[in-house]
Design a protein around this motif. Structure first.
Motif, mmCIF file in Angstrom:
data_model
loop_
_atom_site.group_PDB
_atom_site.id
_atom_site.type_symbol
_atom_site.label_atom_id
_atom_site.label_comp_id
_atom_site.label_asym_id
_atom_site.label_seq_id
_atom_site.Cartn_x
_atom_site.Cartn_y
_atom_site.Cartn_z
ATOM 1 N N UNK A 1 0.684 -1.203 0.051
ATOM 2 C CA UNK A 1 -0.016 -0.038 -0.007
ATOM 3 C C UNK A 1 0.712 1.405 -0.003
ATOM 4 N N UNK A 2 1.998 1.244 0.594
ATOM 5 C CA UNK A 2 2.916 2.353 0.645
ATOM 6 C C UNK A 2 3.359 2.678 -0.728
ATOM 7 N N UNK A 3 3.685 1.522 -1.635
ATOM 8 C CA UNK A 3 4.201 1.624 -2.973
ATOM 9 C C UNK A 3 2.906 2.262 -3.899
ATOM 10 N N UNK A 4 1.741 1.745 -3.494
ATOM 11 C CA UNK A 4 0.719 2.043 -4.248
ATOM 12 C C UNK A 4 0.289 3.607 -4.096
ATOM 13 N N UNK A 5 0.539 3.790 -2.824
ATOM 14 C CA UNK A 5 0.119 5.361 -2.503
ATOM 15 C C UNK A 5 1.171 6.348 -3.003
ATOM 16 N N UNK A 6 2.427 5.850 -3.210
ATOM 17 C CA UNK A 6 3.611 6.803 -3.771
ATOM 18 C C UNK A 6 3.020 6.963 -5.333
ATOM 19 N N UNK A 7 2.707 5.842 -5.829
ATOM 20 C CA UNK A 7 2.130 5.902 -7.243
ATOM 21 C C UNK A 7 1.077 6.697 -7.577
ATOM 22 N N UNK A 8 0.242 7.133 -6.538
ATOM 23 C CA UNK A 8 -0.865 7.927 -6.559
ATOM 24 C C UNK A 8 -0.479 9.255 -6.399
ATOM 25 N N UNK B 1 0.296 6.045 2.499
ATOM 26 C CA UNK B 1 1.877 5.889 2.657
ATOM 27 C C UNK B 1 2.365 6.217 4.215
ATOM 28 N N UNK B 2 1.738 7.193 4.976
ATOM 29 C CA UNK B 2 2.061 7.222 6.211
ATOM 30 C C UNK B 2 1.433 6.251 7.113
ATOM 31 N N UNK B 3 0.281 5.938 7.005
ATOM 32 C CA UNK B 3 -0.434 4.858 7.885
ATOM 33 C C UNK B 3 0.310 3.502 7.411
ATOM 34 N N UNK C 1 -4.490 0.887 -4.368
ATOM 35 C CA UNK C 1 -4.826 1.320 -3.022
ATOM 36 C C UNK C 1 -6.104 0.761 -2.438
ATOM 37 N N UNK C 2 -7.088 1.009 -2.976
ATOM 38 C CA UNK C 2 -8.600 0.624 -2.723
ATOM 39 C C UNK C 2 -8.433 -1.037 -2.512
ATOM 40 N N UNK C 3 -8.046 -1.649 -3.389
ATOM 41 C CA UNK C 3 -7.780 -3.105 -3.333
ATOM 42 C C UNK C 3 -7.213 -3.602 -2.103
#
Length: 245
Positions: free
Chosen positions: A18-25, A88-90, A186-188
């Protein structure tokens, strides 16, 4: 609580992804906001017009260009950015906690597990809403750019077409498409985290139900043994003398 290493490792992996996906968003949305000078392209409305703009373009003849009637609401872009930053933070904080629990061989308390489930479900609906808004907003902007598919190029190809706007549109479709895919990822992942958090809550609840029984049984047995040891032994009745005939 006793530790279930499989659930904790799976949850830790979900946080890392989720951190990687959050950065990509977050990164494409930031680049798009910079290219559009702080404006939001999502849900923007406009129309195409044709006039002689030789003094601007340096070309003779009529030129078709896009006129943006109204830019999209900033909240549409800010929501997607907020979900990415929070993820990312969470993910970083919870990933560190998971590693700490793996090292200490213990897990969250029952109340903490319940709060994790509640937060995961809330952010799941928030990220799902942000994904839908971003997808619909991109479709609306593509309809504006392609004049509802009346232009001879697609939305992706319009990046290389001069729109004669005061913003940089050379990579808007790539940035928004990457952000869209990352936000759905991120949603998934929030859905996976919600399921894992519920399983950890169920595990903690099961441990909470079984754990107090053993100390209570030991306490009852100890009290019973102490009461038996501390109670005085009743005196024997005196023997009745026998009279021989």
């Amino acid at each position: 609580m006793e530790l279930d290493r499989r659930l904790l490792l799976a949850h830790c992996a979900a946080h890392a992804l989720s951190m990687a996906a959050g950065l990509l968003a977050v990164v494409p949305m930031a680049l798009s906001g910079s290219a559009f000078k702080g404006r939001c392209a999502l849900f923007s409305s406009g129309y195409w017009t044709t006039e002689d703009r030789g003094e601007v373009t340096g070309r003779q003849g009529d030129v078709s260009y896009l006129v943006v009637r109204q830019w999209g609401p900033p909240a549409a872009c800010q929501l997607a950015t907020f979900v990415g930053i929070f993820t990312v933070l969470y993910g970083a904080a919870q990933g560190w906690r998971s590693l700490f629990y793996l090292h200490g061989r213990h897990d969250d308390t029952l109340f903490s597990s319940f709060l994790t489930v509640l937060l995961s479900v809330c952010v799941l609906f928030l990220s799902g809403g942000a994904s839908v808004i971003l997808s619909l907003g991109l479709v609306s902007w593509c309809d504006t750019v392609t004049d509802h598919n009346r232009q001879p190029y697609s939305c992706a190809e319009s990046q290389s077409v001069p729109l004669y706007l005061d913003v940089n549109t050379s990579s808007f479709y790539t940035e928004l498409s990457v952000a869209q895919a990352a936000l759905w990822a991120v949603t998934a992942l929030w859905l996976a985290q919600s399921i894992l958090a519920f399983l950890r809550l169920y595990h903690s609840h099961s441990q909470h139900l079984r754990r107090p029984c053993r100390p209570r049984e030991k306490e009852l047995l100890l009290e019973h043994s102490l009461s038996d040891a501390g109670s005085p032994t009743p005196p024997h009745p005196p023997a009745t003398p026998t009279i021989s005939a």
